[in-house]
Design an enzyme around this catalytic site. Structure first.
Site, short mmCIF file in Angstrom:
data_model
loop_
_atom_site.label_atom_id
_atom_site.label_comp_id
_atom_site.label_asym_id
_atom_site.label_seq_id
_atom_site.Cartn_x
_atom_site.Cartn_y
_atom_site.Cartn_z
N GLU A 1 9.81 16.17 15.64
CA GLU A 1 10.18 15.98 14.24
C GLU A 1 9.46 17.02 13.39
OE1 GLU A 1 8.74 12.44 12.12
OE2 GLU A 1 10.80 12.23 11.39
N CYS B 1 13.38 10.81 7.59
CA CYS B 1 13.31 10.38 8.99
C CYS B 1 14.69 10.40 9.65
CB CYS B 1 12.70 9.00 9.08
SG CYS B 1 13.45 7.84 7.96
N GLU C 1 9.03 1.32 11.10
CA GLU C 1 10.10 2.31 10.93
C GLU C 1 9.43 3.67 11.01
OE1 GLU C 1 13.00 1.26 10.92
OE2 GLU C 1 12.82 -0.81 10.21
N LYS D 1 0.84 -1.20 0.00
CA LYS D 1 0.00 0.00 0.00
C LYS D 1 0.87 1.25 0.00
CE LYS D 1 -1.95 3.18 2.52
NZ LYS D 1 -2.11 4.22 1.55
P1 TAP Z 1 1.98 8.47 7.67
O1 TAP Z 1 0.90 9.45 7.63
O2 TAP Z 1 2.18 7.67 8.89
O3 TAP Z 1 1.72 7.51 6.41
C1 TAP Z 1 2.51 6.40 6.12
C2 TAP Z 1 1.68 5.35 5.43
O4 TAP Z 1 0.69 4.89 6.33
C3 TAP Z 1 0.93 5.87 4.20
O5 TAP Z 1 0.86 4.85 3.24
C4 TAP Z 1 -0.44 6.16 4.78
O6 TAP Z 1 -1.47 6.16 3.83
C5 TAP Z 1 -0.58 5.00 5.73
N1 TAP Z 1 -1.62 5.17 6.74
C6 TAP Z 1 -2.18 6.34 7.18
N2 TAP Z 1 -3.15 6.05 8.09
C7 TAP Z 1 -3.18 4.70 8.24
C8 TAP Z 1 -3.96 3.81 9.02
N3 TAP Z 1 -4.93 4.24 9.84
N4 TAP Z 1 -3.74 2.47 8.92
C9 TAP Z 1 -2.77 2.02 8.10
N5 TAP Z 1 -2.03 2.81 7.30
C10 TAP Z 1 -2.21 4.15 7.37
O7 TAP Z 1 3.39 9.09 7.37
P2 TAP Z 1 3.80 10.00 6.14
O8 TAP Z 1 3.21 11.35 6.33
O9 TAP Z 1 3.52 9.27 4.90
O10 TAP Z 1 5.40 10.05 6.35
C11 TAP Z 1 5.98 10.90 7.23
C12 TAP Z 1 6.40 10.17 8.51
O11 TAP Z 1 7.03 8.94 8.21
C13 TAP Z 1 7.43 10.93 9.30
O12 TAP Z 1 7.10 10.91 10.67
C14 TAP Z 1 8.74 10.18 9.08
O13 TAP Z 1 9.70 10.29 10.06
C15 TAP Z 1 8.25 8.81 8.92
N6 TAP Z 1 9.20 8.04 8.11
C16 TAP Z 1 9.97 7.17 8.74
C17 TAP Z 1 10.89 6.45 8.03
C18 TAP Z 1 11.74 5.47 8.75
S1 TAP Z 1 12.58 4.47 7.87
N7 TAP Z 1 11.79 5.41 10.03
C19 TAP Z 1 11.02 6.62 6.67
C20 TAP Z 1 10.19 7.52 6.04
C21 TAP Z 1 9.26 8.24 6.79
P3 TAP Z 1 -2.05 7.55 3.25
O14 TAP Z 1 -0.94 8.20 2.55
O15 TAP Z 1 -3.12 7.08 2.34
O16 TAP Z 1 -2.54 8.34 4.43
#
Ligand code: TAP
Length: 476
Positions: free
Chosen positions: A380, A283, A249, A174
């Site tokens: 963050e 991240c 992660e 996904k």
């Molecule tokens: P999220 O909002 O957490 O989204 C990540 C993924 O989860 C997306 O595919 C999102 O789908 C999905 N998601 C959202 N709500 C969900 C739910 N209720 N159940 C299951 N899946 C759900 O994060 P983001 O905004 O994409 O990324 C930013 C964050 O990711 C930052 O905090 C960053 O630090 C973290 N990050 C961490 C890493 C590592 S390796 N630690 C790497 C990259 C990013 P939708 O897009 O459809 O909402």
């Protein structure tokens, strides 16, 4: 390769069962450039059932040599299509084209690594007290859900999908709603490389609909998630109901620690890109810089000068280093952090403004005089903002570093080997680099301590995480 516009299920593109569609906006132009199908719960049901059939019907029992061959072929095709993958990434998230090209290559490299790992991977024989013969098996789990974010959409998809497939699982991937194109391209390319239908399904759609339906589906054996700590916590809660395996992660607030004995000039010149690369949406961004007081002033001057030289602009240009932020919402969030910092007395040494009238751009911003309790120091930001502070005492500095709920990455700059080892042991973080800002190595485990996550991507640790460990004792 055409711009994908549908779900990829059972080896073919198809529309969503509910007929839903969503739009994608190019963050560099603020214009809608395409629409695509958005999956619903019925699509999740169909994709998971088909993946389970593909697993039982042959993928789990495929000879390791055959699995290796298919994964190598996927890697070859990913290299052939690297320019398409890079262009999709630029369009959907505004990633600078030179970074997008590197990341397309990284994805292929990940498939090569796990293709090679298949035949080296297995259990152990163990000398047990009863005599007889004892051995362990590393068995595939079944269907794995991989849920990935928008900041590194293609490489993170690869570093979940490749080890899961290598270990004999099927995957439902996904992608984030903002970045589905490269995940769909991966599904299409993998199928063209000979991956049987159903082994990799790609379901773009909303997190709360597709994500939750995957996490609660009884046939999903493991959820491998990268994203925010908040959503990670939610997933862990849902997974607890049936003790589903999870790897998470999550977010970070990584320290960059510069001692006076270091090549601090090199540290100052390289550190801006350790936080501003990917426009700070990383991240591992080293967003808290601790500099020993005797070199603080000259360090800041060099850091600011290097920051002012960064090229912020059109992500299609090869010389661009920082593209736009991914969305208007993301820029609003980062600007709210900046407003907060100004209100609590921080000094903006450079940046803070919008450099272009069109597109979600923000200047790389250096903050000084940020207090230890301020939001910009603790939380963050996920944007191009760094705070730099002086320190006098190593132990007090480490207490502040470790007071963070996060523990993902970080850098230590010193010429002293004993100090490097002492500080590397002390920092509570899953990934560290000394005299470098490198966090990701395909061969090495990647993941966090504390609220930065659970489990590891990459290296052999990731492949182990996509298996169940079984012990078998055979009496003499
Ligand atoms: P999220 O909002 O957490 O989204 C990540 C993924 O989860 C997306 O595919 C999102 O789908 C999905 N998601 C959202 N709500 C969900 C739910 N209720 N159940 C299951 N899946 C759900 O994060 P983001 O905004 O994409 O990324 C930013 C964050 O990711 C930052 O905090 C960053 O630090 C973290 N990050 C961490 C890493 C590592 S390796 N630690 C790497 C990259 C990013 P939708 O897009 O459809 O909402």
């Amino acid at each position: 390769m055409k711009l994908p516009g549908q779900l990829f299920v059972d080896g073919a593109y198809r529309d969503s069962a509910g007929g839903g569609r969503s739009s994608l906006i190019n963050p560099a132009t603020e214009e809608v450039f395409t629409t695509l199908a958005a999956a619903n719960a019925a699509d999740v049901q169909a994709a998971v059932e088909s993946a389970q059939r593909a697993w039982e019907g042959g993928w789990r029992d495929l000879a390791p040599g055959k699995r290796t061959e298919i994964l190598f072929k996927i890697a070859r095709l990913l290299r052939d299509y690297a320019e398409h993958i890079a262009e999709f990434e630029v369009l959907q998230i505004g990633k600078p084209i030179s970074d997008a090209r590197d990341e397309a290559g990284l994805g292929a490299r990940v498939f090569e690594y796990y293709a090679g790992a298949v035949s080296q991977f297995g259990g152990q024989t163990l000398p047990v007290a009863r005599g007889g013969f004892d051995f362990t098996l590393r068995q595939s789990m079944g269907v794995v859900a991989a849920i990935v974010p928008w900041n590194f959409p293609f490489p993170i998809a690869c570093w979940k999908v490749a080890p899961a497939l290598a270990a004999g699982n099927c995957v439902v991937l996904k992608p984030a709603s903002l970045s589905p194109l490269t995940a769909l391209a991966l599904g299409e390319i993998a199928h063209a490389a000979g991956l049987p239908p159903g082994v990799l399904q790609v379901l773009p759609g909303s997190g709360s609909v597709v994500g939750d339906a995957l996490v609660t589906h009884p046939l999903i054996r493991k959820v491998s998630f990268t994203g925010s700590t908040e959503v990670g916590r939610h997933i862990m809660g849902l997974a607890a109901r049936d003790i589903k395996r999870v790897s998470l992660e999550l977010g970070g607030k990584s320290p960059n620690i510069v001692f006076a004995d270091a090549d601090w000039q090199k540290a100052a010149e390289t550190s801006p890109m350790s936080v501003f690369a990917n426009t700070g949406q990383d991240c591992c961004a080293r967003s808290r810089v601790y500099v020993e007081r005797s070199v603080f002033q000259p360090f800041v001057e060099r850091f600011v000068a290097a920051t002012r030289k960064l090229v912020v602009g059109d992500p299609t240009h090869a010389e661009t280093q920082l593209g736009p932020l991914v969305s208007a919402g993301q820029r609003d969030t980062v600007e709210a952090f900046l407003a907060d910092a100004r209100r609590t007395g921080a000094t903006v040494a450079t940046g803070g403004g919008r450099p272009h009238a069109k597109g979600y751009y923000l200047e790389p911003t250096v903050l000084l005089n940020v207090g230890p309790g301020d939001r910009c120091w603790r939380e963050e930001i996920f944007g191009p903002v760094v705070a730099i502070t002086p320190f006098d005492d190593e132990a007090a500095m480490l207490r502040d570093v470790n007071a963070s709920p996060f523990g993902l990455s970080g850098s230590i700059w010193t010429q002293s080997l004993s100090r490097a080892l002492r500080v590397a042991r002390a920092v509570q973080s899953g990934v560290l680099s000394v005299n470098s800002h490198s966090s990701v190595h395909v061969e090495a485990p990647f993941g966090g301590f504390k609220s930065s996550g659970l489990g590891r991507d990459l290296g052999m640790s990731a492949m182990e995480g996509y298996t169940e460990l079984k012990n078998v004792y055979v009496a003499e």
